[in-house]
Design a protein around this motif. Structure first.
Motif, PDB file in Angstrom:
ATOM      1  N   ALA A  65       0.870  -1.226   0.112  1.00  0.00           N
ATOM      2  CA  ALA A  65      -0.050  -0.097   0.208  1.00  0.00           C
ATOM      3  C   ALA A  65       0.912   1.438   0.252  1.00  0.00           C
ATOM      4  N   PHE A  66       0.394   2.361  -0.530  1.00  0.00           N
ATOM      5  CA  PHE A  66       1.033   3.723  -0.624  1.00  0.00           C
ATOM      6  C   PHE A  66       0.260   4.507   0.435  1.00  0.00           C
ATOM      7  N   VAL A  67       0.814   4.876   1.442  1.00  0.00           N
ATOM      8  CA  VAL A  67       0.271   5.927   2.371  1.00  0.00           C
ATOM      9  C   VAL A  67       1.316   6.912   2.590  1.00  0.00           C
ATOM     10  N   ASN A  68       0.948   8.249   2.105  1.00  0.00           N
ATOM     11  CA  ASN A  68       1.796   9.371   1.957  1.00  0.00           C
ATOM     12  C   ASN A  68       2.262   9.931   3.391  1.00  0.00           C
ATOM     13  N   ASP A  69       1.634   9.631   4.295  1.00  0.00           N
ATOM     14  CA  ASP A  69       2.035  10.170   5.706  1.00  0.00           C
ATOM     15  C   ASP A  69       3.033   9.205   6.369  1.00  0.00           C
ATOM     16  N   TRP A  70       4.111   9.610   5.652  1.00  0.00           N
ATOM     17  CA  TRP A  70       5.396   8.668   6.023  1.00  0.00           C
ATOM     18  C   TRP A  70       5.524   8.601   7.509  1.00  0.00           C
ATOM     19  N   GLY A  71       5.330   9.705   8.263  1.00  0.00           N
ATOM     20  CA  GLY A  71       5.599   9.484   9.700  1.00  0.00           C
ATOM     21  C   GLY A  71       4.837   8.754  10.528  1.00  0.00           C
ATOM     22  N   ALA A  72       3.588   8.464   9.960  1.00  0.00           N
ATOM     23  CA  ALA A  72       2.604   7.452  10.465  1.00  0.00           C
ATOM     24  C   ALA A  72       3.117   6.041  10.293  1.00  0.00           C
ATOM     25  N   HIS A  73       3.890   5.759   9.354  1.00  0.00           N
ATOM     26  CA  HIS A  73       4.316   4.545   9.392  1.00  0.00           C
ATOM     27  C   HIS A  73       4.857   3.670  10.389  1.00  0.00           C
ATOM     28  N   LEU A  74       6.081   4.364  10.997  1.00  0.00           N
ATOM     29  CA  LEU A  74       6.754   4.032  12.184  1.00  0.00           C
ATOM     30  C   LEU A  74       5.849   4.328  13.543  1.00  0.00           C
ATOM     31  N   ASP A  75       5.299   5.549  13.664  1.00  0.00           N
ATOM     32  CA  ASP A  75       4.879   6.065  14.817  1.00  0.00           C
ATOM     33  C   ASP A  75       3.613   5.172  15.196  1.00  0.00           C
ATOM     34  N   THR A  76       2.591   5.002  14.217  1.00  0.00           N
ATOM     35  CA  THR A  76       1.406   4.145  14.545  1.00  0.00           C
ATOM     36  C   THR A  76       1.065   3.173  13.687  1.00  0.00           C
ATOM     37  N   LEU A  77       1.295   3.096  12.560  1.00  0.00           N
ATOM     38  CA  LEU A  77       0.692   2.088  11.488  1.00  0.00           C
ATOM     39  C   LEU A  77       1.184   0.679  11.817  1.00  0.00           C
ATOM     40  N   LEU A  78       2.655   0.532  11.937  1.00  0.00           N
ATOM     41  CA  LEU A  78       3.475  -0.552  12.340  1.00  0.00           C
ATOM     42  C   LEU A  78       2.993  -1.152  13.876  1.00  0.00           C
ATOM     43  N   PRO A  79       3.308  -0.222  14.966  1.00  0.00           N
ATOM     44  CA  PRO A  79       2.815  -0.597  16.235  1.00  0.00           C
ATOM     45  C   PRO A  79       1.689  -1.003  16.242  1.00  0.00           C
ATOM     46  N   SER A  80       0.653  -0.224  15.700  1.00  0.00           N
ATOM     47  CA  SER A  80      -0.775  -1.032  15.861  1.00  0.00           C
ATOM     48  C   SER A  80      -1.100  -2.212  15.258  1.00  0.00           C
ATOM     49  N   GLY A  81      -0.127  -2.546  14.255  1.00  0.00           N
ATOM     50  CA  GLY A  81      -0.486  -3.909  13.647  1.00  0.00           C
ATOM     51  C   GLY A  81      -1.157  -3.761  12.312  1.00  0.00           C
ATOM     52  N   ALA A  82      -1.511  -2.328  11.902  1.00  0.00           N
ATOM     53  CA  ALA A  82      -2.241  -2.058  10.727  1.00  0.00           C
ATOM     54  C   ALA A  82      -1.486  -2.792   9.607  1.00  0.00           C
ATOM     55  N   PHE A  83      -0.219  -2.610   9.562  1.00  0.00           N
ATOM     56  CA  PHE A  83       0.618  -3.156   8.483  1.00  0.00           C
ATOM     57  C   PHE A  83       1.652  -3.903   9.265  1.00  0.00           C
ATOM     58  N   ASP A  84       2.322  -4.815   8.197  1.00  0.00           N
ATOM     59  CA  ASP A  84       3.516  -5.596   9.038  1.00  0.00           C
ATOM     60  C   ASP A  84       4.663  -5.105   8.669  1.00  0.00           C
ATOM     61  N   ALA A  85       5.001  -4.407   7.428  1.00  0.00           N
ATOM     62  CA  ALA A  85       6.485  -3.892   7.553  1.00  0.00           C
ATOM     63  C   ALA A  85       6.170  -2.639   6.468  1.00  0.00           C
ATOM     64  N   THR A  86       7.273  -1.987   6.441  1.00  0.00           N
ATOM     65  CA  THR A  86       7.542  -0.718   5.806  1.00  0.00           C
ATOM     66  C   THR A  86       8.765  -0.363   5.151  1.00  0.00           C
TER      67      THR A  86
END
Length: 418
Positions: free
Chosen positions: A211-232
């Motif tokens: 997936a392409f999500v352009n809020d790069w800061g959210a990748h490490l801060d929220t999306l991976l820690p929350s389990g929404a995605f596995d890897a970035t």
């Protein structure tokens, strides 16, 4: 270092400089399903392939680029690239000669023989490679395995618990990081293609989505820690053995994530205006007291490790790479610190390729990797799968094929218009 809303104690650096404040509401994702090599392995193409793209105006003929070169006294990778291609962007030469050059692109020894890639990114074959002889068709008789006596104790020993195979792995990346990740690029960019292909080669059987999500800061801060995605991907890894000099955001990359092997080694360079004296500085001390532009969200690890931190410098942090180079041209900053490949398109768009010069003496090598949060119960298996596929690609030459094609796409885009 900016902190996206709700980031609290830390802010994840992102490669584009976009922050969470710019992406109000839910992040929009366009989901897509998909899929140190040595030079001898790479020498598999014919020099004739270079001439097919001779019409592409890259500043040098195919014969000049598609050859070997012996380093002379006073040479730098930038000057060699300028002679071969008409620009100072030496990443393609560095990528093709990683083993010969080593980890520091600033130190190339006299007498080192370099492969100068063709205009299409391929390497010229300097000798015919004989086809391997077909194996003799002799009948193979397998020896019988010796019988193994199974004791009652061994028979009752419990079997090791089996690990269920991964059924789905979701990756996340973003746009505006050419040529490595951008939905508008062929295959989503170089790293996107490498990751997708690595998963196929690893033959994990998992359903892979990117997936392409352009809020790069959210990748490490929220999306991976929350389990929404596995890897970035692609994220750079600082020197995790020296946490004391890292910012909180850079240290967070080391302590809270598992990391793949490097998918790509990139040059992080320093650009100054021609004639400023900073474009050929020999020491980072020359930058003390200067105004250094580093787009908001990009890692500060390499600046701080070189002794370039506030208040010894003035750090300017606009949103985009283009803003940094516009400020450089306007004289409101003295130096731009950015990846060489990422700088190429901004310099082309601003028509600054011949005015904003990369310093050939000062640079850092950083690695672009896949990150998986340590909270992910499958983190180890995901990283092992990715590394397995990457190793297969490097051995087969597929890694270099994908990288050279991506660099060629970018070279065509920024080539001088005739």
């Amino acid at each position: 270092m900016s902190e996206p809303a709700g980031a609290g104690r830390r802010s994840s650096d992102n490669p584009t400089g976009r922050t969470g404040d710019q992406f109000a509401g839910p992040a929009r994702a366009a989901r897509r399903k998909g899929p140190g090599m040595d030079n001898e392995t790479l020498r598999k193409t014919l020099a004739a392939a270079c001439f097919a793209l001779a019409a592409v105006p890259l500043g040098a003929s195919a014969q000049e680029a598609c050859t070997r070169y012996t380093v002379q006294p006073g040479d730098s990778l930038s000057s060699i690239s300028r002679s071969a291609y008409g620009d100072y962007n030496f990443q393609r030469i560095f990528s093709a000669n990683r083993a010969a050059i080593g980890g520091n692109p600033n130190l190339i020894e006299k007498g080192t023989v370099l492969e100068i890639p063709c205009l299409d990114g391929q390497l010229a074959a300097d000798a015919e490679v004989a086809e391997p002889a077909a194996p003799a068709t002799a009948e193979v008789v397998e020896e019988a395995e010796p019988a193994v006596e199974v004791t009652a104790e061994a028979a009752t020993e419990p079997a090791a618990p089996s690990v269920a195979p991964l059924e789905k792995i979701s990756f996340i990346t973003g746009d505006d990081y050419p040529p490595f990740a951008d939905e508008q690029l062929a295959g989503g960019g170089i790293i996107t293609q490498l990751v997708r292909t690595a998963m196929v080669r690893a033959n994990s059987g998992a359903d892979v989505s990117i997936a392409f999500v352009n809020d790069w800061g959210a990748h490490l801060d929220t999306l991976l820690p929350s389990g929404a995605f596995d890897a970035t991907f692609p994220w750079s890894l600082p020197d995790c053995g020296n946490l004391g000099v890292l910012t909180a955001a850079d240290a967070y990359r080391c302590t809270d994530f598992e990391h793949s092997e490097s998918f790509y080694d990139i040059v992080d360079g320093y650009f100054a205006m021609k004639g400023s004296g900073l474009e050929d500085a020999k020491s980072f001390d020359a930058f003390l007291g200067k105004r250094i532009c580093r787009p908001d969200g990009h890692s500060l690890a390499w600046l701080s490790s070189s002794g370039l931190s506030e208040p010894d410098i003035t750090l300017v942090r606009p949103v985009t790479v283009a803003e940094c180079f516009s400020a450089l041209a306007a004289g409101t900053v003295d130096v731009v610190h950015i990846e060489v490949q990422v700088a190429a398109e901004a310099l082309d768009a601003l028509r600054l390729k011949n005015d904003a010069i990369e310093n050939p003496n000062l640079a850092h090598i950083k690695t672009l990797r896949v990150f998986v949060h340590k909270k992910n119960p499958n983190a180890g298996e995901i990283i092992a799968t990715i590394n397995s596929g990457l190793a297969i690609m490097r051995q087969s030459g597929e890694w270099y094929d994908i990288v050279s094609a991506g660099l060629l796409e970018q070279a065509r885009k920024v080539a001088p218009k005739s």
